[in-house]
Design an enzyme around this catalytic site. Structure first.
Site: not given
Lengths: 92, 470
Positions: B77, B152, B176
């Site tokens: 990420k 996310s 997320s």
């Protein structure tokens, strides 16, 4: 619930430029979010419920880096620099 | 090799048996990325030294080194720092920011010999539940590209779901990792608060954030977890794993009342009830439990999280790092940099956080929310006296359409209703695939298990039992 003036003040406090056209929608959105989260006020909680799990966790300030070891790496991240300083516009 | 069915565990066996090399493996992934990524927008950057990383791993394998992740290609990420590489958090303000140090999780992965394929798309600074808040466009759901991948950590999850990474790291502040994992049909785990060091993870809500693994199977997620977990002197909230592991007595609690929430789709509900039956057939006892204050979770979260966001985002000022948008004066520099380079959702949360922390409203919002947070935790502590884990849905609906919820922030926030609780109380939680919707393009469905604090292992145990039933 929250006025455009309030949003303007919050934006100044948090150093966010905000356009007049955005003020309208943002105040509406924040108003409705505050209305939603305001439901917690119906929860019954006494003074004793003060998050006992939050505590400070400190360590000794030991084994520092050698002076200057990180200077170049960190300064090279700054948008503006002059020699070994981060450069900003006049403060006072 | 068939990337669709390949797992970390299998690749490990194959690499050790010299069936193929790490270079062969990453070459297959690079090829697949070339084919699929432009359609999905999952990777923001594929690193240009992947082959060199694989060569180094091959050398270590040849030297007889053993390691579960040696030569295994992973995706990251974009809010986790890797020294010398860009970490943008999918924000314009950090578009060209080069990380100056390795996150602890990254350092551990490097030591283990994992290969980093690239950095993945996300909601800007991890704020959002659909990856639509990325400054670089949304990530699409591999099962239906007109739908969101979730967020996310949408990019990280989409890479694993579309077989363009074998595993990934995400971060989870209010769901997320788990929600996109549910939307894309992979395993996503949020470890206990403090179980994995956050050093080098860009802070969003510091009392909530955790780094966690994304993988195709429970076993693979566990492999990544074991490498990255552990106490770290650079994150004072990190802790040693517990010596005393809870015994799995095979009792799962179901808080039935939350299933009455408005907005929970029939297909999610039906699949949830079927999953309960599956657990029963695997010898689990299902216990109805009460969590009286859980209904306040979402409100508590959307007070505490923005409060922490508003403090954490103060560091972005266009002075020390990141991009500067210049004005006439220093104050204007700040205002313009933050006002024009931070996206709408980030600015909204900063304003909201500033409001709930302001002197006049502190008691009514932030103060009250911290109290209710501890009440929710008490309810769970009580429940865990009787059950080994709590079973809940992950998301009230399967993946929604791109653009469906962008005009109303509350609509978007409501999608977090089942995931925020685990972050508020610090417990570990995992999202496990549990089936598909019916229809022309079937969408993945998932269940969520929440275990007691620091008993992360029990999630893997129960998860494996559930996985066997598919």
């Amino acid at each position: 619930m929250i006025s455009k003036d309030d949003i303007k003040k919050l934006a100044t406090l948090s150093r966010l430029q905000i356009s007049d056209s955005e003020l309208e929608s943002v105040s509406k959105e924040i108003g409705s979010i505050l209305e939603y989260v305001g439901t917690i006020n119906s929860a019954i909680a006494g003074e004793e419920e003060n998050s006992p799990e939050i505590y400070n966790n400190l360590r000794e300030d030991e084994n520092p880096n050698d002076t200057g070891a990180q200077t170049e790496t960190l300064l090279s991240s700054a948008p503006k620099r002059e020699e070994n300083f981060v450069k900003v516009k006049q403060v006072m | 090799m068939d990337l669709k069915t390949l797992t970390i565990k299998q690749a490990r066996k194959d690499l050790d048996a010299k069936k193929y090399t790490a270079v062969d493996l990453v070459s297959a992934y690079l090829e697949a990325i070339k084919e699929k990524n432009s359609n999905l927008n999952a990777y923001l950057e594929v690193y240009n030294d992947v082959i060199a990383q694989a060569e180094a791993a091959d050398k270590r394998i040849q030297n007889g080194e053993k390691g579960e992740l040696l030569g295994i290609p992973l995706a990251l990420k974009d809010n986790i720092l890797v020294k010398g590489r860009i970490a943008s958090a999918a924000s314009k303000i950090l578009e060209n920011y080069v990380a100056t140090y390795d996150a602890t999780a990254i350092e551990k992965l490097k030591k283990s010999g994992a290969i980093f394929l690239g950095r993945c798309n996300m909601d800007e600074f991890a704020m959002g539940g659909s990856t639509e808040n990325s400054a670089f466009g949304p990530t699409k759901n591999p099962y239906d590209t007109s739908r969101v991948a979730g967020g996310s950590s949408g990019g990280s999850i989409a890479t694993v779901a579309s077989d363009i990474a074998l595993g990934a790291l995400g971060s989870d502040t209010g769901g997320s990792i788990r929600q996109p994992a549910a939307f894309c049909g992979v395993v996503g785990m949020k470890p206990s608060y403090g179980r994995v060091s956050r050093y080098g993870l860009m802070a969003m809500g510091s009392s909530l954030d955790q780094i966690g693994p994304v993988a195709k199977t429970i076993e693979d997620a566990e492999i990544i977890f074991k490498v990255i977990e552990g106490k770290d002197n650079f994150d004072s909230t990190s802790k040693e794993s517990p010596i005393e592991k809870r015994q799995n007595k095979k009792i799962i609690g179901v808080p039935r009342k939350i299933l009455e929430e408005k907005g929970i789709s029939e297909e999610v509900l039906k699949n949830f009830n079927e999953s309960i039956e599956k657990f029963k057939s695997a010898g689990y006892e299902i216990l109805d439990i009460e969590l009286p204050r859980i209904s306040y979770s979402l409100s508590v979260y959307y007070i505490l999280m923005p409060a922490e966001v508003s403090s954490n985002m103060a560091r972005f000022d266009g002075v020390k790092f990141g991009t500067l948008a210049e004005g006439e004066t220093l104050t204007e520099d700040y205002m313009k940099t933050r006002g024009t380079l931070l996206g709408k959702e980030v600015r909204r949360r900063i304003l909201l956080g500033t409001y709930v922390l302001s002197a006049g409203y502190y008691d009514a919002y932030y103060g009250k929310a911290t109290k209710v947070r501890s009440l929710i935790k008490k309810d769970f502590d009580e429940a865990f006296k009787k059950v080994d884990a709590v079973l809940m849905p992950v998301s009230p609906t399967p993946a929604f359409k791109i653009g469906e919820k962008t005009s109303d922030p509350i609509e978007m926030y409501l999608a977090d209703i089942f995931t925020v609780t685990a972050n508020l109380i610090g417990t570990p939680a995992i999202s496990i695939p549990s089936g598909f919707t019916t229809g022309e393009l079937p969408l993945p469905l998932a269940i969520q298990l929440i275990a007691p604090y620091m008993q992360d292992e029990i999630l893997f145990e129960i998860g494996k039992d559930f996985e066997k039933l598919k």
